[in-house]
Design a protein around this motif. Structure first.
Motif, PDB file in Angstrom:
ATOM      1  N   LEU A  18      -9.157   3.197  -8.949  1.00 32.99           N
ATOM      2  CA  LEU A  18      -8.337   4.118  -8.156  1.00 32.99           C
ATOM      3  C   LEU A  18      -8.571   3.902  -6.667  1.00 32.99           C
ATOM      4  O   LEU A  18      -7.635   3.864  -5.868  1.00 32.99           O
ATOM      5  N   GLU A  19      -9.842   3.735  -6.315  1.00 36.35           N
ATOM      6  CA  GLU A  19     -10.194   3.578  -4.901  1.00 36.35           C
ATOM      7  C   GLU A  19      -9.657   2.266  -4.341  1.00 36.35           C
ATOM      8  O   GLU A  19      -9.265   2.187  -3.173  1.00 36.35           O
ATOM      9  N   THR A  74      -7.055   0.846  -4.513  1.00 30.86           N
ATOM     10  CA  THR A  74      -5.661   0.812  -4.063  1.00 30.86           C
ATOM     11  C   THR A  74      -5.548   1.122  -2.580  1.00 30.86           C
ATOM     12  O   THR A  74      -4.537   0.819  -1.949  1.00 30.86           O
ATOM     13  N   PHE A  75      -6.589   1.737  -2.035  1.00 33.37           N
ATOM     14  CA  PHE A  75      -6.480   2.273  -0.674  1.00 33.37           C
ATOM     15  C   PHE A  75      -6.280   1.191   0.391  1.00 33.37           C
ATOM     16  O   PHE A  75      -5.277   1.194   1.118  1.00 33.37           O
ATOM     17  N   VAL A 114      -3.005  -0.785   0.370  1.00 38.36           N
ATOM     18  CA  VAL A 114      -1.860   0.001   0.840  1.00 38.36           C
ATOM     19  C   VAL A 114      -1.883   0.092   2.366  1.00 38.36           C
ATOM     20  O   VAL A 114      -0.849  -0.082   3.024  1.00 38.36           O
ATOM     21  N   ILE A 115      -3.072   0.348   2.912  1.00 43.50           N
ATOM     22  CA  ILE A 115      -3.164   0.406   4.377  1.00 43.50           C
ATOM     23  C   ILE A 115      -2.739  -0.934   4.964  1.00 43.50           C
ATOM     24  O   ILE A 115      -1.993  -1.003   5.952  1.00 43.50           O
ATOM     25  N   PHE A 117       3.345  -0.123  -7.418  1.00 47.05           N
ATOM     26  CA  PHE A 117       2.393  -0.796  -6.534  1.00 47.05           C
ATOM     27  C   PHE A 117       0.987  -0.229  -6.748  1.00 47.05           C
ATOM     28  O   PHE A 117       0.014  -0.974  -6.950  1.00 47.05           O
ATOM     29  N   LEU A 118       0.905   1.108  -6.760  1.00 46.24           N
ATOM     30  CA  LEU A 118      -0.406   1.748  -6.888  1.00 46.24           C
ATOM     31  C   LEU A 118      -1.019   1.496  -8.260  1.00 46.24           C
ATOM     32  O   LEU A 118      -2.195   1.129  -8.383  1.00 46.24           O
ATOM     33  N   LEU A 119      -0.216   1.702  -9.298  1.00 54.65           N
ATOM     34  CA  LEU A 119      -0.746   1.567 -10.651  1.00 54.65           C
ATOM     35  C   LEU A 119      -1.167   0.118 -10.932  1.00 54.65           C
ATOM     36  O   LEU A 119      -2.220  -0.134 -11.526  1.00 54.65           O
ATOM     37  N   GLN A 130      -4.407  -0.610  -9.126  1.00 54.13           N
ATOM     38  CA  GLN A 130      -5.523   0.050  -9.801  1.00 54.13           C
ATOM     39  C   GLN A 130      -5.935  -0.734 -11.046  1.00 54.13           C
ATOM     40  O   GLN A 130      -7.121  -0.992 -11.275  1.00 54.13           O
TER      41      GLN A 130
END
Lengths: 689, 689
Positions: free
Chosen positions: B377-378, B380-381, B384-385, B611-613, B616
């Protein structure tokens, strides 16, 4: 008589009825000395934690209070100060709802254990009364707060009805902030204690759940109260209050010329009706001849929904004169009904998803986890379709009505959905009470049938807990949409020359959308890491006690329960700071750095990704838990089999999903939306300058 | 000479160089008879699967071909037929890229095993040459396809340059569709075989990985090729082609008056330069004195990036005459660089995240999984930034340029980022070759130092595999944004009287956003369920063989490898249908039922949540894998310890995350965007009527 005064009166009625229930619960016998001493330890641990949690939040709140009072633009009515006062009262009311609920829970638990000697119905009666206190305290205080502020603003301060709702947002923000910390802190506490206790107790030492020899057992029971009771109460307090306020803001900005005060006060009327319906519904929670506990709860919920619907019909005819808006309220009640059924399907032992996980446990923890994760991912589908259909219908009825306002239709559907919150909380928070009662029965060596009765109640409690989470998240998504709309209108009101459009092809919106989407992921990750870290500390402490006090296992030495409670308390309070600050500062940074358009994108992103992730975590976690219980019922080898061991691993992973990260995302979504709404005037004015 | 002709020439050059590499690989010795027979079994299984997969896709493709040819509006140039022809060629080229790559991989593996007898550099040389063939085939065929179609359209059919790019979308769609099925089918195959083989082999029978006594061992090795090689190749083929096409469409619709054909052909120039740079870069992949394999790969990538950048500078000055657009290309190269570093941080054994998971394994599988999920989960941060900053900068340079076009800046950044695809694939697909080589070494009882060399290469391969996925997903997100923009412009072109705005406060957009957001969740769930189901079948077959042929364990009986390959083949092909249809029909249903505005919302939703999933799942899965390897290196008790057992569970869960569901979401995002673009004219015309 003024509608607002009636709403205030009915909320006081709800609180008085809660007092009656408290008296009834307290009059019940508490059982023998051992039971009392165990209950006392749980009470003390819970109160100690809650006091320290609110002290931490209080410090933070004072800073926010000052910021609101002095940094917000003065506006026409010294807005900053009014919002700041609302903030403090909202925070206090929210904390109060948690306190009241938890104080009753930690007293009802031991009385439920004692009552369970006399059978299922007697135990359910005490536990459900305890749960009802939380439910009534939450809706009573929320409705009282919103209606009183509105009354004071319009009657004593002579603020026009069209301007008053905006100023209520302070109350909502106070509630949001407390709920955020209560959810995160309580969630970390409850699961760190639970996981820590299980890892050493069940896995390493082979002693059963709630065994008094486990030094973390009291911490585990405290956790049920501070997480599932106080945390959940604060969460729904906030969702309820914020939805009411958002609907009122929307009505004020777009319907005042058509309806006058009626459109704004109508949500308060709906809330009042549902409170009465909830009180009536509680009388129907009785186990029938079929002996099905779930049916008893459904009966109560159904009666509440029915009475509410009838009341909504007359209220709508009287205040809005439009049957279409009544249909919008039915959409809200319908969402509650179907989300309950969907969540039950995904989390109850009777249906395919849970059984699929249980079956997969036969080939080990790996396949249990793959299947559980797949079920969690899949379980997001139907709720999203439900909410999408709900949005579509509510919008349609809003447009069809003489008001010609689709968004108001959505807002009213959200209010109607949340109006039954009191009943939902009651059916939920009887769960931790019976869970605790079971623990006390185990620790005090009560006869086996006591534990059997509390176990039966607790198992149903697992499903109602999952249902409440699904309900809270779906309603949070709807409420957030209404807040988003209010944000746009607040921007427009303060910068009428700017056309605020959040076009998905605008790169500023896209950037915001990505940044909003990432927040629930980062937030959930942080919550889970915190549970892992804190549980690790508990494991070390418990191992240390077993090592240094050899007599614990034989019953000669008494474990030091206080040490574990203390460790979890300190760690939970420390760990809740980062996710809390993340939620508060993210919208402020994006708003001021990238502007109101990107912040709008962020709101959209956080709603969508938060809704999905929270559903996945809450439902998936519930399914893992009951898959373990399904095996314990004797399937696939039953307790102690390899399949059971695999299922225990799945349950451990599901714990922080469903009780820490998942439900906390709710509060995250709403805090971000509320803060955006509060800073909207400043952002708009910066654009105009 | 025409730029397009140069692009065609350079892509043919790339393909010729691939042939040279193939010849070089094939000339290497294949080792002893046993090795050859094992390699033969892998070859046959892989080819049998790929043939059947493409047969299934072919049936589907013919239907789509007919639909495109007859259902699409005729337009000015018989558009439907041209798009349909492009579709078929795109599908065939994509399949071809996969075939070529896989055919070399299944021959390079045994030669790598043989070369590993002579040390690390010799093995790396063969494996990397094999991987380079895939890389060059992918970019060569993609660039050849796009530039040839563009050439034929503009030169032979006399279609104006401004109209030609739109018609290329058929080629992109063909590539997307094949990549979707290749990713899903190949992903299910590889992980079902892997998980199934491990569950019985490692866990139940206690025999090591790649042990010839395991009946699923050949299926496992086949899986590496059909999933990691053919699937990945098709995926990047599609991302590369679609990004080129989307950038050309965008340039055609907004820049033709300013730049003429130059703006449209410029992406082809960038692609051509990077192909030359990639060929040059391959010569620098040599293990230096430091003996660090990762450094050798970085060196090649860095040289490719550097040469590309220099080439981009001159090309931009010559074609666009604006330094700002060159800066946009640097943004693209920068994203590639940083995504590599970020992914390495999250997945390599040297850094905190992997070590945190390893540490958590000490308290069991439960905490391993909680930590692994939190890390996923982390993780992804930062990507994305990075993408958000990239979008911001690329947009800024686009606006600053004389073109005054921010979106074109983003499109060019995406093209630049993807231009180095050939090199990225080469560094990735040498991994499965060495993985296979290790398997062959194990099965053929080669000396220990052979396995040691292949293991060292394989471990680095794990990280480069994760890097490629991060790269593919980040580039897919950028490409999807450009496609989304093209979708809007296509709508506007066909219904100029309608103002297409995807406002987040519009309930139609919100509904679409939710529906788009849910797709990756449902899709991923289905992929994971399929892996679980298929793995279960493998487990049953392997158990059956061990039961009925008692001599397998002692080496007297030969296991029936073919049965397992057959079971996985059939199951993977069956299971890929639902997710495939879901991806294809979702945008069509939403588009025609709810209209183009909701479909726009859906595109936004699927990009963000996908994108996020995907991040992750891919990064989290890679971290789990290397956490296990970190423990195997001797930490926290090493191989066989309880921590290791817990880490094996985590790895099992991570497998379908990182090799099935996660990367397939890429294809999902792009298929949906491509279909939206194709049906946009029909949707727009329906509105106008």
């Amino acid at each position: 008589m003024n509608v607002t005064v009636i709403a205030m009166g009915i909320s006081i009625l709800a609180l008085l009825y809660a007092v009656v229930l408290i008296v009834q619960v307290m009059r019940r016998p508490t059982g023998n000395e051992k039971m009392v001493s165990i209950a006392k330890a749980i009470q003390e641990g819970a109160m100690a934690y809650l006091n320290r949690q609110f002290m931490t939040v209080a410090v933070f709140s004072v800073i926010v209070f000052l910021l609101l009072a002095f940094a917000l633009p003065k506006g026409n009515y010294n807005n900053g100060v009014l919002i700041a006062v609302g903030f403090i009262v909202g925070a206090i009311f929210s904390a109060l709802a948690g306190y009241i609920g938890m104080n009753v829970s930690v007293r009802a638990n031991v009385r439920t254990a004692e009552a369970a000697k006399n059978g299922l119905q007697a135990a359910l009666s005490v536990a459900f009364k305890g749960g009802s206190v939380t439910g009534l305290a939450v809706v009573g205080l929320a409705l009282l707060g919103v209606s009183s502020f509105y009354y004071v603003f319009t009657t004593f301060l002579n603020i026009p009805v069209g301007d008053a709702p905006k100023l209520l947002i302070g109350f909502g923000f106070g509630a949001s902030l407390v709920s955020l910390f209560a959810r995160v802190g309580g969630g970390i506490f409850t699961k760190a204690a639970d996981v820590g206790a299980d890892l050493v107790g069940k896995v390493e030492q082979g002693i059963p759940e709630d065994d008094p020899r486990n030094p973390a057992v009291i911490a585990d029971n405290v956790g049920d109260n501070v997480g599932d009771c106080a945390g959940m109460g604060a969460d729904l307090f906030e969702t309820y209050a914020v939805t009411l306020i958002a609907a009122m803001i929307l009505a004020a900005s777009s319907l005042t010329t058509m309806l006058g005060a009626a459109g704004i006060e109508y949500p308060l009327v709906l809330g009042s009706i549902a409170v009465v319906a909830t009180i009536a519904g509680t009388f129907f929670i009785k186990i029938g001849r079929s002996k099905k506990i779930m049916m008893a709860l459904y009966k109560g919920m159904f009666i509440t929904g029915l009475i509410s619907a009838v009341g909504f019909y007359f209220a709508t005819q009287y205040y809005i004169h439009d049957i279409n808006i009544f249909y919008a309220t039915l959409v809200g009640l319908g969402i509650t009904l179907f989300i309950t059924l969907i969540t039950e399907y995904y989390t109850a032992k009777e249906y395919a998803p849970v059984q699929r996980i249980a079956k997969a446990s036969q080939t080990g923890a790996g396949t249990n986890l793959i299947t559980g994760l797949a079920v969690g991912l899949e379980s997001t589908f139907l709720p999203v379709i439900l909410v999408v259909v709900g949005i579509f219908l509510a919008y349609y009825f809003g447009m069809e009505s003489s008001l010609n306002n689709g968004i108001y239709g959505i807002a009213i559907a959200a209010v109607a959905m949340l109006s039954t919150t009191g009943m939902v909380i009651a059916t939920d928070s009887y769960g931790p009470i019976t869970d605790n009662a079971g623990g006390i029965a185990e620790m005090a060596n009560l006869p086996e049938n006591v534990r059997k009765n509390t176990d039966a109640l607790d198992s149903v409690g697992n499903t109602t807990k999952a249902v409440t989470k699904g309900y809270a998240i779906a309603s949070a998504a709807l409420a957030a949409l209404v807040l988003f709309q209010a944000y746009t209108e607040e921007l427009t009101a303060n910068a009428p020359s700017v056309n605020f459009i959040f076009n998905l092809t605008d790169y500023r919106v896209l950037i915001g959308l990505f940044l909003g989407g990432i927040l629930p992921f980062l937030f959930a990750s942080s919550c889970m890491e915190s549970v892992g870290k804190t549980a690790y500390k508990v494991v070390e402490e418990v191992r240390h006690q077993f090592r240094t006090k050899k007599g614990i296992m034989t019953g000669k030495d008494k474990p030091d329960y206080g040490r574990c409670v203390d460790i979890v308390t300190k760690s939970a309070l420390k760990e809740m700071v980062f996710p809390g600050l993340l939620a508060v500062f993210a919208p402020i940074i994006v708003g001021f750095l990238l502007g109101p358009i990107s912040l709008g994108g962020m709101l959209g992103g956080v709603i969508v990704s938060g809704f999905l992730l929270a559903l996945q975590m809450c439902t998936g976690g519930g399914a893992w838990d009951n898959a373990k219980k399904y095996i314990e019922d004797g399937h696939f080898g039953g307790k102690g089999s390899d399949a059971h061991k695999a299922a225990v691993v799945g349950d451990t992973v599901g714990d922080p999903f469903k009780d820490t990260a998942g439900p906390a995302i709710n509060s995250l979504i709403k805090v971000i939306n509320t803060i955006a709404l509060i800073i909207a005037p400043i952002l708009a004015m910066m654009l105009v300058k």
